[in-house]
Design a protein around this motif. Structure first.
Motif, mmCIF file in Angstrom:
data_model
loop_
_atom_site.group_PDB
_atom_site.id
_atom_site.type_symbol
_atom_site.label_atom_id
_atom_site.label_comp_id
_atom_site.label_asym_id
_atom_site.label_seq_id
_atom_site.Cartn_x
_atom_site.Cartn_y
_atom_site.Cartn_z
ATOM 1 N N ALA A 1 42.194 10.735 25.354
ATOM 2 C CA ALA A 1 43.032 9.793 26.095
ATOM 3 C C ALA A 1 42.713 8.355 25.693
ATOM 4 O O ALA A 1 43.613 7.507 25.602
ATOM 5 N N LEU A 2 41.439 8.077 25.434
ATOM 6 C CA LEU A 2 41.044 6.734 25.001
ATOM 7 C C LEU A 2 41.652 6.414 23.634
ATOM 8 O O LEU A 2 42.120 5.296 23.394
ATOM 9 N N ALA A 3 41.646 7.385 22.737
ATOM 10 C CA ALA A 3 42.231 7.185 21.408
ATOM 11 C C ALA A 3 43.727 6.895 21.510
ATOM 12 O O ALA A 3 44.276 6.057 20.783
ATOM 13 N N ALA A 4 44.385 7.601 22.438
ATOM 14 C CA ALA A 4 45.821 7.381 22.630
ATOM 15 C C ALA A 4 46.101 5.971 23.138
ATOM 16 O O ALA A 4 47.196 5.431 22.932
ATOM 17 N N ALA A 5 45.103 5.343 23.792
ATOM 18 C CA ALA A 5 45.252 3.978 24.291
ATOM 19 C C ALA A 5 44.773 2.954 23.282
ATOM 20 O O ALA A 5 44.557 1.780 23.626
ATOM 21 N N GLY A 6 44.586 3.391 22.026
ATOM 22 C CA GLY A 6 44.176 2.467 20.971
ATOM 23 C C GLY A 6 42.697 2.194 20.937
ATOM 24 O O GLY A 6 42.259 1.166 20.401
#
Length: 427
Positions: free
Chosen positions: A276-281
């Protein structure tokens, strides 16, 4: 004839008596009776259940259960004895008076090679405290030791099974307990694990119970141990800190920029949380309302607890500060901040034999429009210098002299920290 026979019999008796005394003399000369002191004899307490049956427990102060025994006997026997050959006991059934403080229990010493009468303990009595039995339940606090998991992992969660434990012991000891701790070693772990961990008892002065104190405690488990589950989380580095602001600055001013220090952090989390953190950049967003610029006309800072902004199943890595500082730059309208490398600042009047060293990498120069547009001003157009007249070896905070092209003016006069040092040989 009879007279001769009587004389011979008397001679024989005298010879036997003389022989006995000669033998006794020889024995006492070659193997005399001696008295010796044997220290370090540990007293074993017997029949503790006799006291416990009355709802009480016996306690011996640490070090008081060791006595010195005076041993009397033949040299050949005494010289070969050690503390291990002596058995010292204190039978709690032999207590004469339960109303003394402390209570005294006679010490008996036995040895297979000597009579008990030849063994005298010092002291002759064991000092025993009798205390009420108390039972208390405690939550098991789980902690990690100094050892670290394998590179790329951090301990995400620790849990104990059972997570609480009942401890029974002398009231005076149980009341000293502050917490029960299970410290697990996670050195080089690369996957989740369950480890059996011994319990440590910490008193109210944050001192660990001694071995002798631990021996008086009983637990509702077979041994003072728990199973600790270690959940490993994956480390993710270079997570950016971002954020905006709310409010309106004072008239004639603007928000130039917001800088977070540190600008990037490292976190550890479960795979789902990291996805989820990766999806938020790969960034953590500081809520805009955290930074309110209402009415501001000068720079200011805001401390942000970044840990509180992390999602569930994620945490900061070990030794990472939970505080991030947001530096908000407020500038007048029609002004801009330029970063000038200190390597481009000229040193004037540097004392002979000394070398000029700048202690920071860049100096921030704030410039406003004064007839010309800032979009046309380049950093290379800005000339900076420092004057070191009269300075000697050491560190100094000095003003930075700025020369600007026509059409521009300084918002404020900058300064920087410099150091004058002896040149390194070979420079």
């Amino acid at each position: 004839m009879r007279k001769t026979l009587a004389n011979n019999m008397l001679l024989k008796v005298v010879s036997v008596v003389v022989a006995f005394f000669v033998w006794l003399l020889v024995v006492n000369v070659d193997d005399p009776i001696i008295t010796s002191q044997i220290s370090g004899v540990i007293v074993q307490v017997q029949n503790e259940a006799y006291i416990e049956s009355g709802g009480k427990m016996s306690m011996i102060e640490e070090g008081q259960n060791v006595v010195t025994v005076e041993v009397t006997g033949k040299r050949s026997i005494v010289d070969g004895l050690s503390a291990e050959d002596l058995v010292a006991t204190a039978d709690l059934k032999q207590i004469v008076n339960m109303n003394t403080d402390p209570i005294m229990v006679p010490i008996a010493v036995n040895c297979s090679k000597l009579k008990s009468a030849d063994l005298v303990p010092n002291p002759r009595n064991l000092s025993v405290d009798i205390d009420e039995i108390m039972t208390q339940e405690y939550i098991v606090t789980v902690a990690s030791g100094e050892g670290q998991p394998a590179k790329g992992y951090e301990i995400g969660a620790l849990s104990a099974s059972p997570d609480k434990i009942k401890i029974t012991g002398p009231q005076s000891l149980v009341r000293k307990i502050d917490k029960v701790v299970a410290t697990v070693d996670a050195t080089n772990l690369q996957e989740d694990a369950v480890k059996q961990v011994g319990l440590k008892i910490i008193d109210r002065n944050q001192v660990e119970f001694s071995e002798s104190e631990m021996n008086y405690l009983k637990y509702d488990t077979s041994v003072p141990e728990v199973n600790v589950s270690v959940d490993l989380w994956t480390v993710r580095n270079d997570i950016a800190i971002k954020g905006g602001y709310v409010g309106q600055v004072a008239d004639g001013y603007k928000v130039d920029k917001i800088t977070f220090t540190p600008g990037h952090i490292s976190v550890a989390g479960k795979d789902e949380a990291l996805e989820a953190l990766a999806a938020a950049g790969n960034s953590i967003q500081v809520p805009d309302e955290t930074i309110d610029v209402t009415g501001k006309s000068a720079d200011f800072e805001v401390k942000v607890n970044i840990e509180q902004l992390l999602p569930e199943d994620m945490k900061l890595t070990k030794n990472t500060s939970d505080t991030v500082i947001a530096a908000v730059n407020i500038l007048p309208q029609d002004s801009r901040e330029y970063s000038i490398p200190t390597t481009s600042i000229t040193g004037e009047n540097v004392p002979g034999g000394l070398q000029l060293v700048y202690e920071i990498e860049k100096v921030q120069i704030r410039i406003r429009e004064n007839g010309a547009e800032l979009d046309q001003l380049k950093e290379s157009d800005i000339k900076a210098s420092v004057d070191l007249t009269g300075k000697t070896e050491g560190s100094y905070q000095v003003p930075v002299k700025i020369e600007l092209p026509t059409g521009y003016a300084l918002v404020e006069h900058p300064s920087t920290t410099v150091k004058l040092v002896e040149p390194v040989e070979g420079d």
